[in-house]
Write a protein that holds these residues in place. Sequence first.
Motif, PDB file in Angstrom:
ATOM      1  N   GLN A 165     -59.938 -90.476  82.344  1.00 52.00           N
ATOM      2  CA  GLN A 165     -59.788 -89.724  81.099  1.00 52.00           C
ATOM      3  C   GLN A 165     -60.411 -90.469  80.452  1.00 52.00           C
ATOM      4  O   GLN A 165     -62.059 -89.384  79.735  1.00 52.00           O
ATOM      5  CB  GLN A 165     -58.701 -89.939  80.017  1.00 52.00           C
ATOM      6  CG  GLN A 165     -58.587 -88.816  79.041  1.00 52.00           C
ATOM      7  CD  GLN A 165     -57.259 -88.741  78.697  1.00 52.00           C
ATOM      8  OE1 GLN A 165     -56.799 -89.736  78.777  1.00 52.00           O
ATOM      9  NE2 GLN A 165     -56.634 -87.146  77.812  1.00 52.00           N
ATOM     10  N   ASN A 166     -61.623 -91.467  80.484  1.00 53.30           N
ATOM     11  CA  ASN A 166     -62.577 -92.177  79.514  1.00 53.30           C
ATOM     12  C   ASN A 166     -63.727 -92.483  80.504  1.00 53.30           C
ATOM     13  O   ASN A 166     -64.491 -92.472  79.927  1.00 53.30           O
ATOM     14  CB  ASN A 166     -62.171 -93.336  79.229  1.00 53.30           C
ATOM     15  CG  ASN A 166     -61.005 -93.320  77.940  1.00 53.30           C
ATOM     16  OD1 ASN A 166     -61.419 -92.117  76.958  1.00 53.30           O
ATOM     17  ND2 ASN A 166     -60.521 -94.162  77.364  1.00 53.30           N
ATOM     18  N   ALA A 167     -63.953 -91.866  81.740  1.00 53.40           N
ATOM     19  CA  ALA A 167     -65.313 -91.817  82.157  1.00 53.40           C
ATOM     20  C   ALA A 167     -66.407 -90.445  82.348  1.00 53.40           C
ATOM     21  O   ALA A 167     -65.816 -89.302  82.425  1.00 53.40           O
ATOM     22  CB  ALA A 167     -64.493 -91.859  84.176  1.00 53.40           C
ATOM     23  N   ALA A 168     -67.282 -91.010  82.522  1.00 54.60           N
ATOM     24  CA  ALA A 168     -68.132 -89.767  82.139  1.00 54.60           C
ATOM     25  C   ALA A 168     -68.616 -89.539  83.449  1.00 54.60           C
ATOM     26  O   ALA A 168     -68.334 -90.181  83.560  1.00 54.60           O
ATOM     27  CB  ALA A 168     -69.586 -90.357  81.100  1.00 54.60           C
ATOM     28  N   LEU A 169     -68.667 -88.104  83.951  1.00 53.68           N
ATOM     29  CA  LEU A 169     -68.840 -87.401  84.468  1.00 53.68           C
ATOM     30  C   LEU A 169     -70.528 -87.640  85.328  1.00 53.68           C
ATOM     31  O   LEU A 169     -71.239 -87.786  84.164  1.00 53.68           O
ATOM     32  CB  LEU A 169     -69.033 -85.776  84.071  1.00 53.68           C
ATOM     33  CG  LEU A 169     -67.797 -84.917  84.036  1.00 53.68           C
ATOM     34  CD1 LEU A 169     -67.981 -83.304  83.731  1.00 53.68           C
ATOM     35  CD2 LEU A 169     -66.433 -85.607  84.652  1.00 53.68           C
ATOM     36  N   PRO A 170     -70.516 -88.261  86.225  1.00 58.89           N
ATOM     37  CA  PRO A 170     -71.071 -88.415  86.843  1.00 58.89           C
ATOM     38  C   PRO A 170     -72.711 -87.265  86.872  1.00 58.89           C
ATOM     39  O   PRO A 170     -72.369 -86.555  87.054  1.00 58.89           O
ATOM     40  CB  PRO A 170     -71.362 -88.301  88.795  1.00 58.89           C
ATOM     41  CG  PRO A 170     -69.538 -87.248  88.310  1.00 58.89           C
ATOM     42  CD  PRO A 170     -69.299 -87.308  87.286  1.00 58.89           C
ATOM     43  N   GLU A 171     -73.979 -87.865  87.428  1.00 61.01           N
ATOM     44  CA  GLU A 171     -75.087 -87.151  86.206  1.00 61.01           C
ATOM     45  C   GLU A 171     -75.888 -87.188  88.252  1.00 61.01           C
ATOM     46  O   GLU A 171     -75.714 -87.539  88.990  1.00 61.01           O
ATOM     47  CB  GLU A 171     -75.907 -88.057  86.096  1.00 61.01           C
ATOM     48  CG  GLU A 171     -75.961 -88.388  84.592  1.00 61.01           C
ATOM     49  CD  GLU A 171     -76.497 -86.895  84.309  1.00 61.01           C
ATOM     50  OE1 GLU A 171     -75.376 -87.136  82.895  1.00 61.01           O
ATOM     51  OE2 GLU A 171     -77.714 -85.988  84.176  1.00 61.01           O
ATOM     52  N   HIS A 172     -75.866 -85.281  88.132  1.00 58.81           N
ATOM     53  CA  HIS A 172     -76.810 -85.885  90.316  1.00 58.81           C
ATOM     54  C   HIS A 172     -77.978 -85.363  89.870  1.00 58.81           C
ATOM     55  O   HIS A 172     -78.054 -84.222  89.359  1.00 58.81           O
ATOM     56  CB  HIS A 172     -75.968 -84.555  90.787  1.00 58.81           C
ATOM     57  CG  HIS A 172     -74.198 -84.550  90.334  1.00 58.81           C
ATOM     58  ND1 HIS A 172     -73.246 -85.799  92.230  1.00 58.81           N
ATOM     59  CD2 HIS A 172     -73.428 -84.703  89.566  1.00 58.81           C
ATOM     60  CE1 HIS A 172     -72.428 -85.682  91.533  1.00 58.81           C
ATOM     61  NE2 HIS A 172     -72.484 -85.027  90.259  1.00 58.81           N
TER      62      HIS A 172
END
Length: 194
Positions: free
Chosen positions: A171-178
């Motif tokens: 839940q606290n993980a940031a969405l990955p940048e692509h």
Amino acid sequence: MTVLELLDELEEMINNASKLPLTGKVMVDAGEILEMAQDIRLSLPDDVQQAQWVKEEKEKILAEAKSEYEKIITEAKKQADIMVEKDVITQRAVEVSKDIRRRADKYSQDMTLRTYSYMDDVLSNFRGKMDEINNKYFAAMYDDVAKHMETITGKIEGDLNELRRMTDEAQNAALPEHNIEIPVNDVYSSDDEE
């Protein structure tokens, strides 16, 4: 003789002619002048035709140059439009790709959280049932079974804690940048024209 040569000869004839005093006039042989005029008339068509040909050639060359200039400008505008359009399409494709990836990552995170929540409910209910069975049937009669049940309950509790930790982490993980890199080749090169 050409018209210019004949005119030069006429001018020389006038300059060399006898002058009348106090009048600024000269005396010339009328026959010579008439003969010179006839020669000029005969030479004139060739010179006029040659001048006309030169004029026509000049106009033809100018028309061809203008036509070629217009073709080059038109082709350059087409190529510029294609390059601009391709650049806009590429930028839009990158934007759409990033948006799709962002939505897919968000959907994946939502599904993970739902799965963890479902598993939490199932394990919590199972633990409750195990506690109920333990208290109702085995507490007094089977001390050994109680110890075993306690071990199972401890294992379930550990699994629940691990699951909740994973849920919090997801839940606290940031969405990955692509980073999306699209190779762009030259759309137009002079080699293609040749």
